[in-house]
Design a protein around this motif. Structure first.
Motif, PDB file in Angstrom:
ATOM      1  N   ASP A 189      39.426  43.922  42.667  1.00 42.66           N
ATOM      2  CA  ASP A 189      39.321  45.153  41.884  1.00 42.66           C
ATOM      3  C   ASP A 189      38.890  44.879  40.445  1.00 42.66           C
ATOM      4  O   ASP A 189      39.076  45.726  39.565  1.00 42.66           O
ATOM      5  CB  ASP A 189      40.638  45.929  41.906  1.00 42.66           C
ATOM      6  N   VAL A 190      38.309  43.700  40.207  1.00 41.41           N
ATOM      7  CA  VAL A 190      37.856  43.333  38.863  1.00 41.41           C
ATOM      8  C   VAL A 190      36.385  42.956  38.916  1.00 41.41           C
ATOM      9  O   VAL A 190      35.989  42.073  39.698  1.00 41.41           O
ATOM     10  CB  VAL A 190      38.684  42.159  38.290  1.00 41.41           C
TER      11      VAL A 190
ATOM     12  N   ARG B 114      33.928  41.259  36.735  1.00 42.69           N
ATOM     13  CA  ARG B 114      33.860  40.430  35.535  1.00 42.69           C
ATOM     14  C   ARG B 114      32.442  39.880  35.383  1.00 42.69           C
ATOM     15  O   ARG B 114      31.948  39.150  36.238  1.00 42.69           O
ATOM     16  CB  ARG B 114      34.878  39.303  35.626  1.00 42.69           C
TER      17      ARG B 114
ATOM     18  N   LYS C 148      39.199  48.519  39.313  1.00 43.40           N
ATOM     19  CA  LYS C 148      40.293  48.784  38.386  1.00 43.40           C
ATOM     20  C   LYS C 148      39.976  48.288  36.981  1.00 43.40           C
ATOM     21  O   LYS C 148      40.201  48.985  35.999  1.00 43.40           O
ATOM     22  CB  LYS C 148      41.576  48.126  38.905  1.00 43.40           C
ATOM     23  N   HIS C 149      39.441  47.075  36.875  1.00 42.08           N
ATOM     24  CA  HIS C 149      39.109  46.496  35.573  1.00 42.08           C
ATOM     25  C   HIS C 149      37.627  46.130  35.543  1.00 42.08           C
ATOM     26  O   HIS C 149      37.112  45.506  36.478  1.00 42.08           O
ATOM     27  CB  HIS C 149      39.960  45.258  35.295  1.00 42.08           C
ATOM     28  N   TRP C 150      36.980  46.486  34.441  1.00 43.48           N
ATOM     29  CA  TRP C 150      35.546  46.223  34.284  1.00 43.48           C
ATOM     30  C   TRP C 150      35.354  45.466  32.980  1.00 43.48           C
ATOM     31  O   TRP C 150      35.473  46.037  31.897  1.00 43.48           O
ATOM     32  CB  TRP C 150      34.786  47.545  34.266  1.00 43.48           C
ATOM     33  N   GLU C 151      35.093  44.194  33.113  1.00 49.99           N
ATOM     34  CA  GLU C 151      34.917  43.333  31.949  1.00 49.99           C
ATOM     35  C   GLU C 151      33.431  43.083  31.743  1.00 49.99           C
ATOM     36  O   GLU C 151      32.811  42.294  32.456  1.00 49.99           O
ATOM     37  CB  GLU C 151      35.673  42.010  32.149  1.00 49.99           C
TER      38      GLU C 151
ATOM     39  N   LEU D 180      39.917  53.030  37.807  1.00 48.74           N
ATOM     40  CA  LEU D 180      39.335  52.375  36.636  1.00 48.74           C
ATOM     41  C   LEU D 180      40.148  52.679  35.386  1.00 48.74           C
ATOM     42  O   LEU D 180      40.364  53.837  35.032  1.00 48.74           O
ATOM     43  CB  LEU D 180      37.887  52.836  36.453  1.00 48.74           C
ATOM     44  N   GLN D 181      40.580  51.624  34.702  1.00 45.73           N
ATOM     45  CA  GLN D 181      41.449  51.781  33.549  1.00 45.73           C
ATOM     46  C   GLN D 181      40.687  52.065  32.259  1.00 45.73           C
ATOM     47  O   GLN D 181      41.174  52.802  31.393  1.00 45.73           O
ATOM     48  CB  GLN D 181      42.310  50.520  33.372  1.00 45.73           C
ATOM     49  N   GLU D 182      39.486  51.484  32.152  1.00 41.81           N
ATOM     50  CA  GLU D 182      38.786  51.631  30.876  1.00 41.81           C
ATOM     51  C   GLU D 182      37.309  51.316  31.039  1.00 41.81           C
ATOM     52  O   GLU D 182      36.928  50.417  31.789  1.00 41.81           O
ATOM     53  CB  GLU D 182      39.397  50.697  29.823  1.00 41.81           C
TER      54      GLU D 182
ATOM     55  N   SER E 251      40.380  56.517  31.635  1.00 40.21           N
ATOM     56  CA  SER E 251      38.952  56.242  31.501  1.00 40.21           C
ATOM     57  C   SER E 251      38.253  57.354  30.714  1.00 40.21           C
ATOM     58  O   SER E 251      37.296  57.095  29.973  1.00 40.21           O
ATOM     59  CB  SER E 251      38.312  56.084  32.875  1.00 40.21           C
TER      60      SER E 251
ATOM     61  N   SER F 192      38.836  56.623  27.067  1.00 37.62           N
ATOM     62  CA  SER F 192      38.022  55.505  26.593  1.00 37.62           C
ATOM     63  C   SER F 192      36.590  55.947  26.336  1.00 37.62           C
ATOM     64  O   SER F 192      35.933  55.489  25.399  1.00 37.62           O
ATOM     65  CB  SER F 192      38.059  54.353  27.590  1.00 37.62           C
TER      66      SER F 192
END
Length: 393
Positions: free
Chosen positions: A292-293, A295, A315-318, A338-340, A363, A366
């Motif tokens: 869910d990341v 990166r 969930k996380h998008w870096e 998605l958190q942000e 989100s 953000s």
């Protein structure tokens, strides 16, 4: 001003002799002579209603059956329009496919809904350029003689359809060199032989449905020979490890849609699609990754101008502005996990809009923060649009 099309809502009298060349039938009539009064010079016919023809004593036929049956009345009806270029029939077609339609030699555009497969006799329409076909049976297959229709440019099929390999008849290689769009071809039909016979294809849609054998799913699908392919959509319904790695995409791709794909990892998205130098639009819909990341490193650079993520378990998008230097539009739909949104996206000079549809409040906040920060820096180009269709009243 010349009238483009005549709408037939009431029957003509036998004394009338209309001469319009384009007409649409909006209402079923019980008077067969009303249809005989339609102009034989017609070039385009659009049927929005069943052509309900009456019972005639000299023909053994049940009364008030729709026109979609193979009988002398139907044959006589279509035989009156030998100059047709366009034929569109919207109601579903019952019974056997009317053979008389394949005798309309000048037909360029055919759109029908039918409860069976297209017959081999469709190949007699050698001037046909567009074939739009909706099938209501569980399995659909195109006839082998489809490969003799060299003037076909667009094939739109309502569901995943099997296409047989082209054959060599009497040392003559068959193929469709003018085909530009093939929509909803079955995954099992995607062979090197098929791709080699459609070298000028620009838009392709492949569907891996339940009829695909398991051994076929594990093979490598090489599309690199489609050097003119610009848009590709893959509808994948199977649970296989690393499904994206089973494809070799042509570098000519400008638009790519991946739908209903699962058991991939986000690193596959990065390593595969950044290798497409001409990619301008990337859409991921209803996909479920194993992680869910997402990166991205400084070496992962997408040149796409539009990115759409819809109903993903991300969930996380870096990521940063370096990863999407030419991004023009970002669309997120129903990404509840998605958190942000990466805060650095505001630094993308080409970014004009961020759209959120039914996402979570985190989100959304953000996105607003990114917009506010850019406004404070004098950037009034970036706009944020938030739509919540599922919100409680």
């Amino acid at each position: 001003m010349t009238k483009f099309m005549h709408v037939v809502r009431t029957p003509f009298s036998p004394a009338q002799k209309p001469n319009f060349r384009r007409f649409s039938i909006q209402k079923a009539f019980s008077d067969v002579y009303a249809y005989k009064a339609l102009p034989p010079v017609a070039r385009s016919m659009y049927c929005f209603s069943y052509l309900d023809l009456p019972f005639e004593p000299h023909i053994k036929r049940l009364p008030r059956l729709p026109i979609y049956r193979h009988d002398p009345i139907i044959h006589g009806f279509f035989s009156c329009f030998n100059h047709l270029r366009v034929l569109v029939i919207f109601p579903a077609w019952f019974g056997p496919f009317p053979f008389v339609i394949t005798k309309l030699f000048h037909l360029r555009y055919l759109q029908v809904r039918y409860f069976g497969n297209i017959p081999e006799s469709i190949s007699e329409l050698q001037n046909l350029q567009t074939l739009i076909y909706d099938c209501y049976s569980s399995h659909m297959a195109l006839p082998g003689k489809i490969w003799t229709m060299k003037n076909l440019r667009y094939i739109h099929l309502g569901k995943a359809s099997y296409t047989p390999n082209p054959r060599i008849d009497n040392n003559l290689v068959t193929g469709m060199p003018n085909l530009e769009e093939f929509f909803n071809i079955c995954y099992s039909s995607c062979t090197n032989e098929v791709f080699s016979r459609i070298p000028n294809l620009k838009r392709l849609s492949i569907c891996a449905s339940s009829i695909v054998r398991e051994n076929i799913l594990y093979r490598l699908l090489d599309m690199s020979s489609l050097r003119k392919l610009e848009a590709f959509k893959l509808y994948w319904r199977y649970i296989l490890e690393k499904p994206i790695k089973r494809f070799v995409f042509p570098t000519s791709l400008r638009k790519l849609i991946l739908a209903c794909c699962s058991h991939f990892i986000w690193e596959e998205i990065s390593s595969t699609f950044i290798m497409l130098p001409n990619l301008e639009e990337l859409k991921l819909k209803y996909c479920r990754a194993e992680d869910d990341v997402w990166r991205l490193t400084s070496k992962d650079i997408f040149k796409s101008l539009k990115l759409l993520l819809s109903e993903l378990n991300l969930k996380h998008w870096e990521a940063s502005s370096v990863n999407f230097p030419c991004l023009k539009r970002l669309v997120l739909k129903n990404c509840q996990d998605l958190q942000e949104i990466p805060t650095d996206f505001g630094e993308i000079g080409t970014l004009e809009s961020i759209e959120l549809h039914d996402c979570n409040t985190i989100s959304e906040e953000s996105a607003r923060n990114i917009e506010q920060e850019q406004e404070e820096m004098g950037n009034n180009i970036l706009k944020v649009y938030i739509h919540n269709n599922n919100s409680k009243l």
